[in-house]
Design an enzyme around this catalytic site. Structure first.
Site, PDB file in Angstrom:
ATOM      1  N   LYS A  13       0.835  -1.123   0.063  1.00  0.00           N
ATOM      2  CA  LYS A  13      -0.153  -0.116   0.158  1.00  0.00           C
ATOM      3  C   LYS A  13       0.815   1.375  -0.038  1.00  0.00           C
ATOM      4  O   LYS A  13       0.685   2.038  -0.637  1.00  0.00           O
ATOM      5  CB  LYS A  13      -0.780  -0.144   1.266  1.00  0.00           C
ATOM      6  CG  LYS A  13      -2.009  -1.276   1.272  1.00  0.00           C
ATOM      7  CD  LYS A  13      -2.750  -0.991   2.602  1.00  0.00           C
ATOM      8  CE  LYS A  13      -2.117  -1.170   3.721  1.00  0.00           C
ATOM      9  NZ  LYS A  13      -1.416  -2.361   4.124  1.00  0.00           N
ATOM     10  N   ARG A  88     -10.233   0.179   8.068  1.00  0.00           N
ATOM     11  CA  ARG A  88      -9.744  -1.115   8.376  1.00  0.00           C
ATOM     12  C   ARG A  88     -10.979  -1.922   9.214  1.00  0.00           C
ATOM     13  O   ARG A  88     -10.548  -3.098   9.377  1.00  0.00           O
ATOM     14  CB  ARG A  88      -8.776  -0.960   9.467  1.00  0.00           C
ATOM     15  CG  ARG A  88      -7.463  -1.426   8.714  1.00  0.00           C
ATOM     16  CD  ARG A  88      -6.276  -1.156   9.741  1.00  0.00           C
ATOM     17  NE  ARG A  88      -5.175  -1.891   9.644  1.00  0.00           N
ATOM     18  CZ  ARG A  88      -3.906  -1.189   9.086  1.00  0.00           C
ATOM     19  NH1 ARG A  88      -3.976   0.075   8.428  1.00  0.00           N
ATOM     20  NH2 ARG A  88      -2.974  -1.832   9.035  1.00  0.00           N
ATOM     21  N   ARG A 127      11.760  -5.099   5.383  1.00  0.00           N
ATOM     22  CA  ARG A 127      11.520  -3.502   4.560  1.00  0.00           C
ATOM     23  C   ARG A 127      12.377  -2.957   5.699  1.00  0.00           C
ATOM     24  O   ARG A 127      12.519  -2.968   6.712  1.00  0.00           O
ATOM     25  CB  ARG A 127      10.197  -3.395   5.244  1.00  0.00           C
ATOM     26  CG  ARG A 127       9.683  -1.913   5.223  1.00  0.00           C
ATOM     27  CD  ARG A 127       8.362  -1.561   5.345  1.00  0.00           C
ATOM     28  NE  ARG A 127       7.714  -2.312   6.427  1.00  0.00           N
ATOM     29  CZ  ARG A 127       6.101  -2.298   6.606  1.00  0.00           C
ATOM     30  NH1 ARG A 127       5.692  -1.812   5.587  1.00  0.00           N
ATOM     31  NH2 ARG A 127       5.609  -2.878   7.539  1.00  0.00           N
ATOM     32  N   ARG A 161      10.495  -0.899  11.394  1.00  0.00           N
ATOM     33  CA  ARG A 161       9.568  -0.640  12.199  1.00  0.00           C
ATOM     34  C   ARG A 161       9.502  -1.584  13.418  1.00  0.00           C
ATOM     35  O   ARG A 161       9.830  -2.715  13.284  1.00  0.00           O
ATOM     36  CB  ARG A 161       8.208  -0.741  11.687  1.00  0.00           C
ATOM     37  CG  ARG A 161       7.761   0.640  10.845  1.00  0.00           C
ATOM     38  CD  ARG A 161       6.566   0.504   9.852  1.00  0.00           C
ATOM     39  NE  ARG A 161       5.633  -0.071  10.407  1.00  0.00           N
ATOM     40  CZ  ARG A 161       4.486  -0.453   9.598  1.00  0.00           C
ATOM     41  NH1 ARG A 161       4.407   0.004   8.348  1.00  0.00           N
ATOM     42  NH2 ARG A 161       3.378  -1.295   9.867  1.00  0.00           N
ATOM     43  N   ARG A 172      -0.853  -9.010  12.997  1.00  0.00           N
ATOM     44  CA  ARG A 172      -1.501  -8.008  12.088  1.00  0.00           C
ATOM     45  C   ARG A 172      -2.399  -9.036  10.886  1.00  0.00           C
ATOM     46  O   ARG A 172      -3.367  -8.330  10.448  1.00  0.00           O
ATOM     47  CB  ARG A 172      -0.572  -7.249  11.368  1.00  0.00           C
ATOM     48  CG  ARG A 172       0.092  -6.433  12.532  1.00  0.00           C
ATOM     49  CD  ARG A 172       1.296  -5.970  12.189  1.00  0.00           C
ATOM     50  NE  ARG A 172       1.677  -5.201  11.102  1.00  0.00           N
ATOM     51  CZ  ARG A 172       2.882  -4.779  10.367  1.00  0.00           C
ATOM     52  NH1 ARG A 172       3.932  -5.316  11.037  1.00  0.00           N
ATOM     53  NH2 ARG A 172       3.150  -4.275   9.279  1.00  0.00           N
TER      54      ARG A 172
END
Ligand code: AP5
Ligand code: MG
Length: 220
Positions: A13, A88, A127, A161, A172
């Site tokens: 996203k 969400r 990431r 993160r 998640r």
């Protein structure tokens, strides 16, 4: 153009929102980024969000809905916006409908970036983000052109993160399937959803997104 970007954690996203910003001149509004800014500021809202985010749980609807409601009133949203990570839950989706109606706005489309669960952990664990400008990278799929230097701003510090570890990713993903996936059917009823195959390379996903959005612009 006002759009929603749906997709599981790590679907791409944020990566695609940055490219849509550039190509279509609309503003990215990432609720995850807004919450991380609150956490860094140490505000009461940030403190409440921090523990939930680290556990891979969603923060309360009222907190997020209020944040987006206030954010959409700012002038920089007038040219259009991309909602990245919001709504969400079904409650957030219906709150968004209400708030847009009050503001005299509407959604033009909802892009759902579809990715297999197995790909998420690999994407998320690799990431990293430029600490200065926020440009996103990946250890395997998107490395800086010059090792250790951000392509966009030239900075040399990168961050990972706090919620990007295998255990939190599983939590998640569970939240995504239970709470967020039903939103696709909600928007499908209004004929707003365009499906994007998120298992392709980053550039191939961008090509699909671009053609979906051009079609949306043509359809008026
Ligand atoms: P948020 O920040 O929104 O995280 P998320 O939804 O879990 O999604 P990510 O940001 O992890 O993934 P992404 O889809 O943006 O992928 P990216 O482009 O970075 O939310 C974090 C937390 O905040 C939530 O868990 C919750 O606690 C809270 N929160 C936020 N919004 C909320 C809301 N509305 N309500 C309640 N709580 C909320 O890509 C990932 C990696 O893969 C990158 O390294 C990238 O380079 C790479 N990559 C991207 N595309 C590809 C591709 N096609 N091929 C290979 N690699 C790729
Ligand atoms: Mg993101």
């Amino acid at each position: 153009m006002n759009l929603v970007l749906l997709g599981a954690p790590g679907a791409g996203k944020g990566t695609q929102a940055k490219r849509i910003e550039e190509n279509f001149h609309v503003l990215q509004l990432s609720t995850g980024d807004m919450l991380r800014a609150e956490v860094r500021s140490g505000s009461p809202r940030g403190q409440q969000a921090d523990a939930l985010m680290k556990a891979g749980r969603l923060v309360p609807d009222e907190m997020i809905v209020g944040m987006i409601d206030r954010r959409l009133d700012r002038d920089d949203c007038r040219g259009g916006f991309i909602l990245d990570g919001f709504p969400r839950t079904l409650a957030q989706a219906s709150a968004l409908d209400e708030m847009l109606a009050k503001k005299g706005l509407k959604l033009d489309t909802v892009l759902s970036i579809d990715v297999d669960d197995e790909a998420m952990v690999e994407r998320i664990s690799g990431r990293l983000t430029c600490a200065n400008c926020g440009e996103g990278y990946h250890d395997s799929f998107k490395r800086p052109k010059i090792e250790g230097i951000c392509d966009v701003c030239g900075a040399s510090r990168f961050v990972r993160r706090a919620d990007d570890n295998a255990e939190t990713v599983r939590a998640r993903l569970k939240e995504y399937h239970a709470q967020t996936e039903p939103i696709i059917a909600y928007y499908d009823k209004g004929g707003l959803v365009r499906r994007i195959d998120g298992m392709r390379s980053i550039d191939q996903v961008t090509a699909q997104v671009t053609s979906a959005l051009k079609e949306c612009v043509r359809a008026g």
